[in-house]
Scaffold this active site. Structure first.
Site, PDB file in Angstrom:
ATOM      1  N   ASP A 250       0.943  -1.101  -0.111  1.00  0.00           N
ATOM      2  CA  ASP A 250      -0.021   0.008  -0.034  1.00  0.00           C
ATOM      3  C   ASP A 250       0.851   1.226   0.041  1.00  0.00           C
ATOM      4  O   ASP A 250       1.677   1.542   0.750  1.00  0.00           O
ATOM      5  CB  ASP A 250      -0.826   0.073   1.208  1.00  0.00           C
ATOM      6  CG  ASP A 250      -2.028   1.112   1.151  1.00  0.00           C
ATOM      7  OD1 ASP A 250      -2.008   1.569   0.114  1.00  0.00           O
ATOM      8  OD2 ASP A 250      -2.629   1.240   2.287  1.00  0.00           O
TER       9      ASP A 250
ATOM     10  N   ASP B  24      -3.294   2.652  -5.836  1.00  0.00           N
ATOM     11  CA  ASP B  24      -2.184   2.720  -5.100  1.00  0.00           C
ATOM     12  C   ASP B  24      -2.059   1.629  -4.137  1.00  0.00           C
ATOM     13  O   ASP B  24      -1.303   1.577  -3.279  1.00  0.00           O
ATOM     14  CB  ASP B  24      -2.421   4.063  -4.027  1.00  0.00           C
ATOM     15  CG  ASP B  24      -3.762   3.785  -3.118  1.00  0.00           C
ATOM     16  OD1 ASP B  24      -4.375   3.018  -3.485  1.00  0.00           O
ATOM     17  OD2 ASP B  24      -3.543   4.735  -2.217  1.00  0.00           O
ATOM     18  N   GLU B  25      -2.361   0.209  -4.429  1.00  0.00           N
ATOM     19  CA  GLU B  25      -2.328  -0.795  -3.706  1.00  0.00           C
ATOM     20  C   GLU B  25      -2.449  -1.954  -4.594  1.00  0.00           C
ATOM     21  O   GLU B  25      -3.180  -2.278  -5.848  1.00  0.00           O
ATOM     22  CB  GLU B  25      -3.350  -1.044  -2.568  1.00  0.00           C
ATOM     23  CG  GLU B  25      -4.559  -0.928  -3.131  1.00  0.00           C
ATOM     24  CD  GLU B  25      -5.804  -1.330  -1.748  1.00  0.00           C
ATOM     25  OE1 GLU B  25      -5.414  -2.034  -1.056  1.00  0.00           O
ATOM     26  OE2 GLU B  25      -6.883  -0.405  -2.064  1.00  0.00           O
TER      27      GLU B  25
END
Length: 407
Positions: free
Chosen positions: A21, A115-116
């Site tokens: 993350d 974003d992960e």
């Protein structure tokens, strides 16, 4: 407490799933690109009272500011907050770099959002050493390539890996080892389980459940009787069971861009300018990924929040900005505007990879190949010198001030 019933091993190897993350991703990108923002309370979003916070830096989170919060409330909590407009194109650029980093370690990477991502780490210990070393190397490589920090969680199963990545933020690493799963879950607040929302949490509190250990005080049938399939899944999670694998996504099926305005409008000329700006974003994204689409869709949301879409299928697939824009404008011309417009967007779908050989029966729209080469040249200049290096004449002086945007 009942014993853990997790997956254990595959072909003699301990299974590992990692969740990576990026830390305060949008805000961190802005702080990286503008050193004057480092260490300051930064939030990404619009500036009007109708805006919401899209992302918050850790410096502003300590005041209680969170994503999806109204800008008005965020300013009350932190008067010194610095609001910066979002740049989704830039965030996607860094996201692509981040996913490429993860694929250096494993071919099985599932991007969960911009974003992960999840990574199948089974067997990586043979290549890189203990799982701690795998996580450390990922973090170092991520910082080297993207300039940003990430937090890493590792566990035998997927949902625990996601929980673990949030245990030591920012720039942290947390590992739930196979032999630690039972004890880790025993005291884990049930609200930390992904998918347990506010409504279910209220029900569980009324039933006396605070931790995963509380769930195991009753048999699985008890939870299935009261919560149905959710009860069965919850009972499994409390025992550390999650058969969900890491599965790389299929190719995208559509690409779109949309903007919500700071003020509703019926100005068709203004709407066309927005469609042009959005068509540029969509076209560039298609060309970067090597896709062409046959169907162009116009989306309009009115001031009363009612929404319509209009679509047109082309004779051939395209990634051409001009074709996308002209088709979207043609669709707009066919739409009456009984109320002012709050949001407008354009999308392209019905994809086929460009690598496929085009047959004689499937040609692109006539007379647009030269423009397509121009699109490619503009893409190259913008990648090298930034998005503002080249501006269409029609967009000169056009100031984009939406409350929110997505693409």
């Amino acid at each position: 407490m009942r014993g853990w019933a997790g997956q254990g091993k595959i072909m003699g190897m301990r299974t590992w799933i990692l969740h990576i993350d990026m830390d305060a991703f949008f805000a961190s990108v802005e702080q990286m690109d503008n050193p004057e923002l480092k260490g300051k309370p930064v939030a990404v979003g619009g500036t009007s009272d109708r805006s919401v916070v899209s992302a918050a830096s850790y410096e502003v989170r300590k005041y209680g500011v969170r994503s999806a919060m109204s800008v008005v409330k965020a300013r009350k909590l932190c008067p010194e907050i610095i609001m910066v407009p979002g740049r989704m194109g830039r965030y996607k650029e860094i996201s692509h770099l981040a996913m490429d980093v993860l694929r250096e370690f494993s071919p099985t990477v599932e991007q969960a959002s911009v974003d992960e991502a999840y990574l199948d780490g089974t067997g990586l210990e043979r290549l890189f050493g203990p799982i701690d070393e795998v996580g450390r190397r990922i973090k170092e490589r991520m910082k080297e390539v993207t300039g940003l920090t990430c937090s890493v969680g590792a566990a035998p199963v997927r949902f625990l890996a996601k929980i673990a990545s949030d245990m030591d933020k920012p720039d942290g690493m947390f590992i739930v080892r196979h032999e630690e799963v039972g004890e880790f879950l025993r005291t884990l607040p049930v609200g930390r389980i992904p998918g347990v929302g506010a409504k279910l949490l209220d029900v569980l509190k009324r039933l006396g459940v605070r931790t995963c250990g509380d769930i195991l005080l009753k048999p699985g049938e008890y939870w299935e009787d009261r919560l149905g399939k959710y009860g069965s899944a919850l009972f499994d999670r409390a025992r550390g069971i999650d058969p969900t694998p890491v599965t790389p996504h299929e190719a995208a099926k559509s690409c779109s861009a949309e903007n919500t305005f700071s003020e509703d409008t019926t100005d068709r000329a203004l709407l066309r300018k927005w469609l042009l700006a959005q068509s540029e974003r969509v076209g560039e994204d298609l060309r970067r990924h090597g896709y062409k689409g046959r169907t162009v869709t116009l989306k309009i949301k009115y001031s009363d929040f009612s929404q319509i879409t209009r679509s047109k299928s082309l004779d051939g697939r395209t990634d051409n900005t001009g074709v996308i824009y002209e088709t979207a404008c043609a669709l707009l011309d066919q739409v009456k505007l009984p109320r002012s417009v709050r949001l407008i967007g354009v999308g392209v779908s019905n994809f086929e990879a460009r690598a496929r050989q085009v047959t004689l029966f499937e040609e692109g729209p006539a007379g647009k190949e030269a423009t397509s080469e121009l699109d490619k040249a503009v893409d190259a200049v913008r990648r090298k010198f930034g998005g503002k290096a080249v501006t269409r004449v029609e967009l000169l002086g056009f100031k984009k001030k939406p409350t929110n945007s997505a693409d």
